[in-house]
Design an enzyme around this catalytic site. Structure first.
Site, mmCIF file in Angstrom:
data_model
loop_
_atom_site.group_PDB
_atom_site.id
_atom_site.type_symbol
_atom_site.label_atom_id
_atom_site.label_comp_id
_atom_site.label_asym_id
_atom_site.label_seq_id
_atom_site.Cartn_x
_atom_site.Cartn_y
_atom_site.Cartn_z
ATOM 1 N N GLU A 129 18.793 55.176 69.199
ATOM 2 C CA GLU A 129 17.554 54.677 68.596
ATOM 3 C C GLU A 129 17.711 54.488 67.087
ATOM 4 O O GLU A 129 17.294 53.476 66.512
ATOM 5 C CB GLU A 129 16.392 55.629 68.874
ATOM 6 C CG GLU A 129 16.126 55.883 70.356
ATOM 7 C CD GLU A 129 16.836 57.121 70.880
ATOM 8 O OE1 GLU A 129 16.325 57.699 71.856
ATOM 9 O OE2 GLU A 129 17.883 57.513 70.316
ATOM 10 N N GLY B 2 19.228 70.007 65.209
ATOM 11 C CA GLY B 2 18.299 68.986 64.731
ATOM 12 C C GLY B 2 16.907 69.504 64.445
ATOM 13 O O GLY B 2 16.290 69.145 63.438
ATOM 14 N N ARG B 3 16.382 70.358 65.320
ATOM 15 C CA ARG B 3 15.017 70.841 65.132
ATOM 16 C C ARG B 3 14.910 71.899 64.039
ATOM 17 O O ARG B 3 13.809 72.351 63.724
ATOM 18 C CB ARG B 3 14.460 71.363 66.455
ATOM 19 C CG ARG B 3 15.299 72.435 67.128
ATOM 20 C CD ARG B 3 14.813 72.643 68.568
ATOM 21 N NE ARG B 3 15.611 73.585 69.322
ATOM 22 C CZ ARG B 3 16.748 73.288 69.939
ATOM 23 N NH1 ARG B 3 17.241 72.063 69.843
ATOM 24 N NH2 ARG B 3 17.408 74.189 70.642
ATOM 25 N N HIS C 72 -14.609 68.624 70.273
ATOM 26 C CA HIS C 72 -15.429 67.640 70.978
ATOM 27 C C HIS C 72 -14.683 67.012 72.146
ATOM 28 O O HIS C 72 -15.085 65.965 72.656
ATOM 29 C CB HIS C 72 -15.912 66.570 70.001
ATOM 30 C CG HIS C 72 -16.802 67.108 68.933
ATOM 31 N ND1 HIS C 72 -18.176 67.198 69.070
ATOM 32 C CD2 HIS C 72 -16.511 67.657 67.722
ATOM 33 C CE1 HIS C 72 -18.694 67.742 67.984
ATOM 34 N NE2 HIS C 72 -17.701 68.039 67.148
ATOM 35 N N LYS D 136 20.075 61.170 76.819
ATOM 36 C CA LYS D 136 20.811 60.226 75.970
ATOM 37 C C LYS D 136 21.904 59.504 76.770
ATOM 38 O O LYS D 136 22.067 58.293 76.682
ATOM 39 C CB LYS D 136 21.445 60.964 74.791
ATOM 40 C CG LYS D 136 20.467 61.508 73.766
ATOM 41 C CD LYS D 136 21.223 62.246 72.670
ATOM 42 C CE LYS D 136 20.294 62.856 71.644
ATOM 43 N NZ LYS D 136 21.033 63.622 70.600
ATOM 44 N N GLU E 289 11.986 72.571 73.163
ATOM 45 C CA GLU E 289 13.397 72.220 73.216
ATOM 46 C C GLU E 289 14.266 73.470 73.155
ATOM 47 O O GLU E 289 15.373 73.496 73.700
ATOM 48 C CB GLU E 289 13.742 71.275 72.064
ATOM 49 C CG GLU E 289 15.074 70.554 72.229
ATOM 50 C CD GLU E 289 15.243 69.401 71.268
ATOM 51 O OE1 GLU E 289 14.768 68.287 71.575
ATOM 52 O OE2 GLU E 289 15.828 69.610 70.192
ATOM 53 N N LYS F 163 23.650 62.540 62.722
ATOM 54 C CA LYS F 163 24.877 63.315 62.543
ATOM 55 C C LYS F 163 26.108 62.505 62.946
ATOM 56 O O LYS F 163 27.118 62.479 62.245
ATOM 57 C CB LYS F 163 24.796 64.606 63.349
ATOM 58 C CG LYS F 163 25.986 65.530 63.173
ATOM 59 C CD LYS F 163 25.863 66.781 64.028
ATOM 60 C CE LYS F 163 24.752 67.681 63.556
ATOM 61 N NZ LYS F 163 24.716 68.961 64.320
#
Length: 551
Positions: free
Chosen positions: A212, A267-268, A384, A516, A353, A206
């Site tokens: 990153e 964002g999510r 398992h 951040k 979040e 954005k």
């Protein structure tokens, strides 16, 4: 809303939890022949069986009263109306506008955002078609065959996991590679196998400054130029989803290849926006639109269905029941479909979040447990490993089992056998969790074995499984784009309802933001731009050790 833990429904639920202690679902299924059908619901191509839960009609009635007390319906309506329910940031949470096919205006601050959303979708459709047809060419005249989608958090997880889930629908026109980790190993591995003349880099940020994402994009740009491209050629090989158009243009991206983002989409919740462009590039725009339509169908169900027949509300209330009245600290998601294996990670971000918070809307501390730990893995692998703990430990872990009843390659005899085995394991696990196996049954199994009674008793105790472990089973005929969209929206709305009951703002993420900020400060320390005495002693020592290792 006053303190919800002091409310009558909350106190009733506390009483019911004590009353049901010691009762077993196994006995309820015997006493209630219609239990399986009474506690089942279908909507938007999804079927929910919630009969294997520690609930009865009294518990459900009290849970619905709790939702009413918390004004869940009014809060839901405020979200869909574009009110600024993200109170700490003064924003709406209007991701549902991105998949609204009603044709009605969608008002935000007195303006209809529907035309801008429609224009963005049209631009995505045109871009996807240009890539798939070969009309969009690189600087040497070659068609684009590879797309490197760079993002982080929601701008990475949503596109990647939805694209994985719909792998049978992937187009041969181009291949999409996803990169998020700032660990240079990942971006180097991806770029190392590509021809730069046939590669498009699609960056999603954005601000166009996300640490990153920006670093990975700069690495991709350096690679592109080292391979023979020029700054001028960036325009044909880089695109982005960002609200910072000047920064993107300065980078070298053609304005026609810049797609918008909006403050009212977190964002999510962003896969429905241009952030979902990698999905369209994977499966074609028509299939991406079906993903949106499935989510829209679930939105309409959530908006209009009575709470007693409302799938997101029911899932949310069951989660509240276990988190606040049964002591559950986590919730496990178990998709029995290989291509849906990433779904637990998607819901993990969505849920933790959103509701991993201890402060209520008014700024006061909440006085009850909130968001659970979300985790999971694909079936049958988990059977398992960690299923052992779910079956026999003292830890209560509610589970969601997710299974498509048919698969895309199910016509062959071999594929049908595989899927039948998968389904049998899924249904068998939910049965075992609910039913368990009593000590008497285990002891009976040892009859005729060459061991004395004391040894039989010891072994029988080890084999005993208490059962009474709750689970939901969610099925669909086939996991196509429509049902996947409905499934994602189902969990979005479940999380929203739980946040509404706990009094949280489910749409900010200050813990993420702090990480951040501090990460950038530490980077300055590593690069010598910030004095080490500005950090705590431990962090300063770690920075110093890292710097020494680079010499």
């Amino acid at each position: 809303m006053t303190n919800i833990t002091a409310s009558t429904p909350w106190q009733t639920l506390n009483h019911l939890a004590a009353e049901l202690d010691g009762q077993h679902m196994r006995d309820w299924f015997v006493a209630e022949p219609s239990r399986a059908s009474d506690y089942a619901l279908s909507a938007c191509g999804l079927n929910l069986d919630y009969s294997k839960n520690r609930i009865n009609t009294s518990v459900l009635d009290a849970l619905f009263e709790l939702a009413s007390y918390a004004n869940v319906e009014a809060q839901r309506d405020a979200m869909f109306a574009g009110e600024k329910i993200n109170s700490t940031e003064g924003r709406a949470a209007l991701h549902t506008a991105l998949r609204n096919f009603s044709g009605d205006p969608i008002m935000l601050d007195g303006e209809d955002v529907a035309p801008e959303v429609a224009a963005t979708l049209a631009k995505m459709a045109a871009f996807t078609q240009a890539i798939h047809s070969g009309e969009h060419k690189g600087y040497t005249g070659k068609a684009i065959k590879h797309v490197v989608a760079i993002g982080i958090g929601g701008s990475f997880l949503g596109p990647k996991i939805m694209s994985e889930a719909l792998k049978p629908l992937h187009t041969d026109a181009c291949k999409v590679h996803f990169v998020a980790n700032v660990d240079g190993c990942h971006i180097r591995d991806v770029l190392g196998g590509l021809d730069h003349t046939e590669t498009l880099v699609l960056m999603s940020s954005k601000s166009f400054t996300t640490q990153e994402t920006l670093q990975n994009t700069l690495t991709a740009k350096a690679w592109f130029i080292e391979q023979g491209g020029s700054q001028k050629d960036i325009a044909k090989h880089f695109a982005c989803v960002s609200s910072n158009v000047p920064k993107a243009v300065e980078f070298g991206i053609d304005p026609d290849n810049i797609f918008p983002m909006w403050d009212w989409v977190g964002g999510r919740y962003s896969l429905w926006s241009a952030i979902g462009l990698p999905i369209a590039l994977c499966i074609g725009y028509d299939n991406f639109e079906q993903l949106l339509k499935g989510a829209y169908a679930m939105d309409e169900h959530f908006k209009t269905a009575p709470m007693q027949q409302n799938m997101p509300v029911i899932l949310a209330l069951l989660g509240v029941w276990y988190r606040n009245f049964q002591g559950a600290q986590s919730h496990v998601l178990l998709p029995y479909y290989h291509y849906l294996r990433g779904f637990p990670a998607y819901v993990q971000q969505l849920d933790m979040e959103s509701n991993g918070k201890q402060v209520a809307q008014q700024g006061n501390s909440v006085n009850c447990a909130t968001g659970p730990i979300i985790w999971g893995s694909e079936g049958t692998n988990g059977q398992h490993s960690f299923h052992q703990l779910i079956h026999q430990s003292n830890t209560l872990i509610p589970a969601d089992f997710i299974l498509p009843l048919t698969v895309y390659d199910g016509d062959s005899e071999d594929a049908a056998t595989h899927h039948a085995m998968l389904a049998s394991n899924c249904f068998g696990q939910t049965q075992a969790l609910m039913q368990g196996k009593s000590y008497a049954e285990c002891l009976s199994d040892l009859e005729g074995k060459e061991m004395d009674d004391q040894e039989k008793a010891r072994i029988a105790a080890h084999k005993t499984m208490p059962g009474n472990k709750p689970s939901n089973t969610i099925t669909c005929l086939k996991l196509d784009p429509f049902t996947l969209g409905a499934l994602v929206a189902l969990y979005e709305h479940k999380v929203f309802v739980q946040g509404a009951i706990w009094g949280l703002n489910s749409f900010d993420q200050w813990g993420v933001e702090l990480g951040k900020v501090l990460g950038n400060q530490v980077l300055d320390g590593i690069l010598g731009k910030r004095e080490l005495n500005q950090f705590d002693a431990s962090t300063a020592a770690q920075i110093e050790a890292f710097r020494a290792a680079q010499k």
